[in-house]
Design a protein around this motif. Structure first.
Motif, short mmCIF file in Angstrom:
data_model
loop_
_atom_site.label_atom_id
_atom_site.label_comp_id
_atom_site.label_asym_id
_atom_site.label_seq_id
_atom_site.Cartn_x
_atom_site.Cartn_y
_atom_site.Cartn_z
N GLU A 111 0.73 -1.16 0.12
CA GLU A 111 -0.11 -0.06 -0.15
C GLU A 111 0.90 1.10 0.20
OE1 GLU A 111 -2.59 -0.55 3.29
OE2 GLU A 111 -4.05 -1.93 2.35
N GLU A 112 1.97 1.22 0.86
CA GLU A 112 2.86 2.30 0.87
C GLU A 112 3.42 2.72 -0.42
OE1 GLU A 112 5.82 2.13 3.98
OE2 GLU A 112 4.24 1.66 5.37
N GLU A 113 3.84 1.45 -1.30
CA GLU A 113 4.41 1.53 -2.56
C GLU A 113 3.36 2.27 -3.48
OE1 GLU A 113 6.80 -1.69 -3.98
OE2 GLU A 113 8.11 -1.33 -2.75
N ILE A 114 2.30 1.73 -3.39
CA ILE A 114 1.30 2.25 -4.39
C ILE A 114 0.95 3.85 -4.25
CG2 ILE A 114 -1.10 2.14 -4.68
CD1 ILE A 114 -1.13 -0.76 -4.28
N ARG A 115 0.88 4.08 -3.03
CA ARG A 115 0.90 5.51 -2.80
C ARG A 115 2.06 6.31 -3.28
NH1 ARG A 115 -1.76 3.79 2.02
NH2 ARG A 115 0.25 3.73 3.33
N ALA A 116 3.13 5.85 -3.35
CA ALA A 116 4.42 6.65 -3.64
C ALA A 116 4.26 6.68 -5.35
CB ALA A 116 5.54 5.76 -2.97
N VAL A 117 4.08 5.44 -5.58
CA VAL A 117 3.86 5.43 -7.22
C VAL A 117 2.72 6.61 -7.65
CG1 VAL A 117 3.24 4.14 -9.28
CG2 VAL A 117 4.85 3.08 -7.56
N HIS A 118 1.78 6.66 -7.07
CA HIS A 118 0.60 7.44 -7.36
C HIS A 118 1.08 8.99 -7.19
CE1 HIS A 118 -2.79 5.06 -8.47
NE2 HIS A 118 -2.53 4.20 -7.35
N ALA A 119 1.82 9.18 -6.14
CA ALA A 119 2.25 10.21 -5.63
C ALA A 119 3.51 10.74 -6.93
CB ALA A 119 3.07 10.77 -4.47
N ALA A 120 4.21 9.88 -7.23
CA ALA A 120 5.19 10.11 -8.31
C ALA A 120 4.64 10.66 -9.54
CB ALA A 120 6.05 9.02 -8.51
N VAL A 121 3.46 9.74 -10.11
CA VAL A 121 2.68 10.09 -11.44
C VAL A 121 2.14 11.38 -11.09
CG1 VAL A 121 0.89 9.48 -12.59
CG2 VAL A 121 2.36 7.66 -12.07
N ALA A 122 1.62 11.99 -10.05
CA ALA A 122 0.63 12.92 -9.95
C ALA A 122 1.83 14.26 -9.83
CB ALA A 122 -0.28 12.84 -8.39
N ALA A 123 3.07 14.18 -9.41
CA ALA A 123 3.94 15.22 -9.47
C ALA A 123 4.48 15.43 -10.87
CB ALA A 123 5.30 14.59 -8.61
N LEU A 124 4.23 14.59 -11.69
CA LEU A 124 4.61 14.81 -13.32
C LEU A 124 3.53 15.82 -13.78
CD1 LEU A 124 4.81 11.25 -14.59
CD2 LEU A 124 6.78 12.86 -14.17
#
Length: 177
Positions: A111-124
């Motif tokens: 779940e932490e990794e999913i949140r981090a990936v979503h944040a990385a994508v959103a930061a784009l």
């Protein structure tokens, strides 16, 4: 200047010039909805060859490259299906008394990794994040995304390359930690 003295065309130039013809080749070869994805893979392969000697016949090279990419994809799918089928046959399903659910620690890490990936994508930012989600999560082909957003397919490809590069960087940082 005659044809013998003309500088050879680069793979990139031929790819961009003959994009429609190459897509037609993939459609006739049965690539279906995967044609755009195969074109993206081909472009990434071409980019990785930058700086090397150009082939004498770039269009022929591109046809062969696309054909090989399509065959590789089909072989992977066949192996994956066979492996999954064999695993299901061997494992016989769930083992009595053992849960198929991951333990709490694994679930929290995932779940932490999913949140981090979503944040990385959103930061784009937009439209890169939307394009990435529509393509990779919703499974929409690049051409349709381009039509929906009023963009060219090459622009969609550019945003996807940017997203992939950001995720590769994120993964490298995660693996170093």
């Amino acid at each position: 200047m005659n044809a013998k003295n003309a500088a050879p065309e680069t793979l990139e130039a031929v790819f961009l010039r003959d994009r429609a013809r190459l897509l037609g080749f993939l459609a006739r070869a049965g690539a279906g909805a995967e044609a755009e994805d195969l074109m993206q893979e081909a472009w990434l392969r071409i980019e990785s060859l930058r700086g090397r000697e150009e082939p004498d016949q770039p269009l022929s090279y591109l046809y062969r490259l696309l054909h090989n990419l399509m065959l590789d994809r089909r072989r992977r799918e066949t192996r994956s299906t066979r492996r999954d089928t064999e695993w299901a046959d061997i494992s016989g399903g769930a083992v009595p008394g053992i849960s198929e659910e991951p333990d709490n620690d694994r679930r929290m890490i995932a779940e932490e990794e999913i949140r981090a990936v979503h944040a990385a994508v959103a930061a784009l930012g937009e439209p890169t994040a939307t394009i990435f989600r529509r393509h990779r999560i919703d499974g929409i082909v690049q051409r349709r995304i381009a039509e929906e957003l009023g963009l060219g397919v090459s622009t969609v490809e550019k945003h996807l390359r940017r997203a992939y590069a950001a995720l590769i960087d994120w993964r490298s940082m995660r693996d170093e930690a």
